[in-house]
Motif scaffolding. Structure first.
Motif, mmCIF file in Angstrom:
data_model
loop_
_atom_site.group_PDB
_atom_site.id
_atom_site.type_symbol
_atom_site.label_atom_id
_atom_site.label_comp_id
_atom_site.label_asym_id
_atom_site.label_seq_id
_atom_site.Cartn_x
_atom_site.Cartn_y
_atom_site.Cartn_z
ATOM 1 N N ASP A 182 70.759 -2.939 4.047
ATOM 2 C CA ASP A 182 69.893 -1.820 3.823
ATOM 3 C C ASP A 182 68.881 -1.666 4.991
ATOM 4 N N GLY A 183 68.975 -2.199 6.073
ATOM 5 C CA GLY A 183 68.450 -1.825 7.240
ATOM 6 C C GLY A 183 67.769 -3.165 7.711
ATOM 7 N N LEU A 184 66.696 -3.198 9.024
ATOM 8 C CA LEU A 184 65.925 -4.114 9.237
ATOM 9 C C LEU A 184 64.749 -4.574 8.636
ATOM 10 N N ARG A 185 64.652 -5.784 8.091
ATOM 11 C CA ARG A 185 63.598 -6.332 7.324
ATOM 12 C C ARG A 185 62.284 -6.898 8.389
ATOM 13 N N LEU A 186 61.048 -6.306 7.938
ATOM 14 C CA LEU A 186 60.100 -6.568 8.631
ATOM 15 C C LEU A 186 59.091 -7.674 7.763
ATOM 16 N N ASP A 187 58.769 -8.636 7.988
ATOM 17 C CA ASP A 187 57.752 -9.520 7.145
ATOM 18 C C ASP A 187 56.684 -10.136 7.919
ATOM 19 N N HIS A 188 55.345 -9.687 7.625
ATOM 20 C CA HIS A 188 54.306 -10.252 8.488
ATOM 21 C C HIS A 188 53.005 -9.964 7.497
ATOM 22 N N GLY A 189 52.105 -10.818 8.310
ATOM 23 C CA GLY A 189 50.647 -10.726 7.715
ATOM 24 C C GLY A 189 50.244 -12.055 7.135
ATOM 25 N N LEU A 190 49.043 -12.605 7.950
ATOM 26 C CA LEU A 190 48.366 -13.841 7.505
ATOM 27 C C LEU A 190 47.578 -13.498 6.289
ATOM 28 N N ASP A 233 47.109 -10.492 3.948
ATOM 29 C CA ASP A 233 47.812 -9.554 3.253
ATOM 30 C C ASP A 233 49.279 -9.693 3.859
ATOM 31 N N ARG A 234 50.207 -9.989 2.949
ATOM 32 C CA ARG A 234 51.415 -10.058 3.281
ATOM 33 C C ARG A 234 52.595 -8.723 3.109
ATOM 34 N N THR A 235 53.258 -8.540 4.002
ATOM 35 C CA THR A 235 53.584 -7.075 4.110
ATOM 36 C C THR A 235 55.133 -7.322 4.241
ATOM 37 N N HIS A 236 56.116 -6.758 3.403
ATOM 38 C CA HIS A 236 57.703 -6.639 3.489
ATOM 39 C C HIS A 236 57.971 -5.295 3.618
ATOM 40 N N GLU A 237 58.519 -4.963 4.774
ATOM 41 C CA GLU A 237 58.931 -3.456 5.150
ATOM 42 C C GLU A 237 60.523 -3.462 5.505
ATOM 43 N N THR A 238 60.835 -2.251 5.475
ATOM 44 C CA THR A 238 62.206 -2.056 5.810
ATOM 45 C C THR A 238 62.498 -0.998 6.752
ATOM 46 N N VAL A 239 62.919 -1.046 8.046
ATOM 47 C CA VAL A 239 63.233 -0.059 8.812
ATOM 48 C C VAL A 239 64.524 0.796 8.413
ATOM 49 N N PRO A 240 64.405 1.879 7.949
ATOM 50 C CA PRO A 240 65.416 2.802 7.242
ATOM 51 C C PRO A 240 66.453 3.111 8.253
ATOM 52 N N PRO A 241 67.839 2.668 8.011
ATOM 53 C CA PRO A 241 69.048 3.107 8.852
ATOM 54 C C PRO A 241 69.115 4.397 9.007
ATOM 55 N N GLY A 242 69.314 4.898 10.323
ATOM 56 C CA GLY A 242 69.621 6.310 10.538
ATOM 57 C C GLY A 242 68.506 7.219 10.636
ATOM 58 N N ARG A 243 67.462 6.683 10.099
ATOM 59 C CA ARG A 243 65.964 7.558 10.415
ATOM 60 C C ARG A 243 65.169 7.136 11.532
ATOM 61 N N VAL A 244 65.480 6.368 12.329
ATOM 62 C CA VAL A 244 64.811 6.149 13.600
ATOM 63 C C VAL A 244 64.860 7.244 14.474
ATOM 64 N N GLN A 245 64.019 7.817 14.839
ATOM 65 C CA GLN A 245 64.050 9.143 15.794
ATOM 66 C C GLN A 245 63.752 8.529 17.296
#
Length: 442
Positions: free
Chosen positions: A252-260, A262-274
């Protein structure tokens, strides 16, 4: 997981659910924040009023305020429901003024799970939803951590076209790690960033100079605090946000996990990157590090990698923009030499490269930046030419994307710019026709 509640207005066959029981504790702070905000707005008046109050009056006020805040938190939680239907996510809120948000699943850009520090301690998480055409994220705060991840997986499965009766069985898509930024590398990269030292130098130099001229402590404080805050945000703040940055690949896309904290789990949506921007500050060149930024239509996701070796960054960019290769800076064509009469010296930092899949522009001599726009994401193309540019026979070509951003090929030869305008319009039409569908897991 909180027990489902068949709330009023939920509709036949639709089960409404409530948020986690810890949510009232978060919402109970709203009345207290109003009182504190009123006190801070006029501190002199607040101080005069406090001197008139006795201890008994203060205790009586707290005895009224705290139960009222607790009741407010409980009622806002009790009258908040959400439900997932075959086509949308419904969120109903409000005690006196009711609000129902209908979030179409086929319009979902991204579904992110965030855990502030206290939420991690309590074992809960916040679900944030990016939807096409909206600037503000809808959110469900808070859910149990496991429930938030399960709901995220279900929403993405339904957005991908899975049947409602099977979507909840799909589960979280597996992820394969592509890159992890070591904390030491992140710290060194921030120390080698000019903005960090520039804001810190301003915070140390400007306040003493103001004191010499004004001798006003309030003026010094009003200037020093924002400068110190900016210095902290550009160094310590970024380190805390970007700590343990991990990029993973999933269906479902590229997963981004980060934060010391506050932990955040994001997804880069496929096909929506401009647009993809590869940025390299001056002091990073010796280590050949780059920062990769994104423009995503309708989403606030803006960083793909805070720092990474150029070769590793280029490999991940090809996953964000399939079929696109990152051109080396030397491959970009420079503007004609007469462009130096319009922009002395700095004209050398501009460049242009157009391939069958991407429109690429470079800019900057000290802080280099390379912008990549797939032809399929170009919404419009414009040519501009000021009076001095007409004398120098150069022009700018602007490419507008679906993220309301513009990438500009600056100081091109006038005839080249006119040809580029016509050719880019045709490339954009054919690119959109051949582009893959912008759907989850498509």
């Amino acid at each position: 997981m909180p027990a489902p509640s068949a709330g009023k207005g939920g509709g036949e066959g639709i089960t409404e659910r409530r948020l986690h029981p810890v949510t009232p504790l978060r919402r109970a702070w709203a009345p207290v924040a109003v009182v504190v905000g009123w006190a801070v707005h006029d501190p002199d008046q607040t101080q005069r009023q406090l001197t008139r109050l006795t201890t008994e009056t203060l205790l009586a006020g707290l005895a009224v305020l705290l139960p009222a805040a607790a009741l407010y938190g409980f009622l806002t939680w009790w009258f908040t429901h959400f439900a997932v239907t075959g086509t949308e996510l419904r969120i109903r809120t409000g005690l006196l003024f009711r609000r129902t948000a209908h979030i179409r699943l086929d319009r979902l850009q991204a579904v992110d799970v965030t855990q502030p520090l206290l939420a991690r301690v309590a074992g809960v998480a916040k679900l944030r939803l990016d939807v096409i055409g909206t600037h503000k994220k809808d959110e469900l705060a808070f859910l149990g951590a496991d429930e938030a991840r399960a709901l995220r997986a279900e929403l993405l499965a339904r957005a991908a076209g899975f049947a409602p009766e099977t979507a909840h069985e799909v589960g979280e898509a597996p992820s394969r790690e592509l890159l992890r930024v070591p904390p030491g590398v992140l710290a060194v990269s921030l120390l080698l960033t000019g903005a960090t030292w520039g804001t810190l130098a301003a915070a140390l130099v400007v306040p003493p100079v103001l004191w010499l001229f004004t001798h006003s402590p309030w003026t010094v404080l009003a200037t020093a605090l924002p400068l110190l805050g900016a210095a902290g945000a550009s160094s310590v703040g970024r380190y805390v946000r970007e700590y343990d940055w991990t990029v993973g690949e999933s269906p479902d896309g590229l997963r981004l996990d980060h934060g010391l904290l506050d932990r955040t789990h994001e997804t880069v949506p496929p096909g929506r990157v401009q647009t993809v921007r590869i940025v390299q500050p001056l002091l990073w060149r010796g280590r050949d590090w780059v920062r990769v930024e994104l423009d995503v239509a309708g989403s606030s996701n803006s960083v793909l990698m805070p720092v990474a070796p150029r070769e590793a960054a280029a490999a991940i960019v090809t996953r964000v923009l399939p079929g696109v290769s990152v051109p080396p800076r030397a491959a970009l064509s420079r503007p004609p030499r007469r462009a130096g009469r319009c922009v002395p010296v700095w004209w050398r930092g501009h460049g242009l490269g157009v391939s069958g899949t991407v429109f690429a522009t470079g800019s900057g001599l000290l802080r280099r930046s390379l912008s990549l726009v797939p032809h399929a994401k170009v919404q419009s193309v414009r040519l501009t030419q000021g009076p001095w540019q007409r004398l120098c026979r150069v022009a700018d070509v602007h490419v507008d994307t679906g993220a309301n951003r513009t990438v500009t090929a600056r100081l091109r030869d006038a005839e080249e710019a006119a040809d580029l305008l016509r050719a880019q319009a045709e490339r954009s039409r054919t690119g959109r026709r051949d582009a893959r569908p912008d759907r989850w897991m498509a």
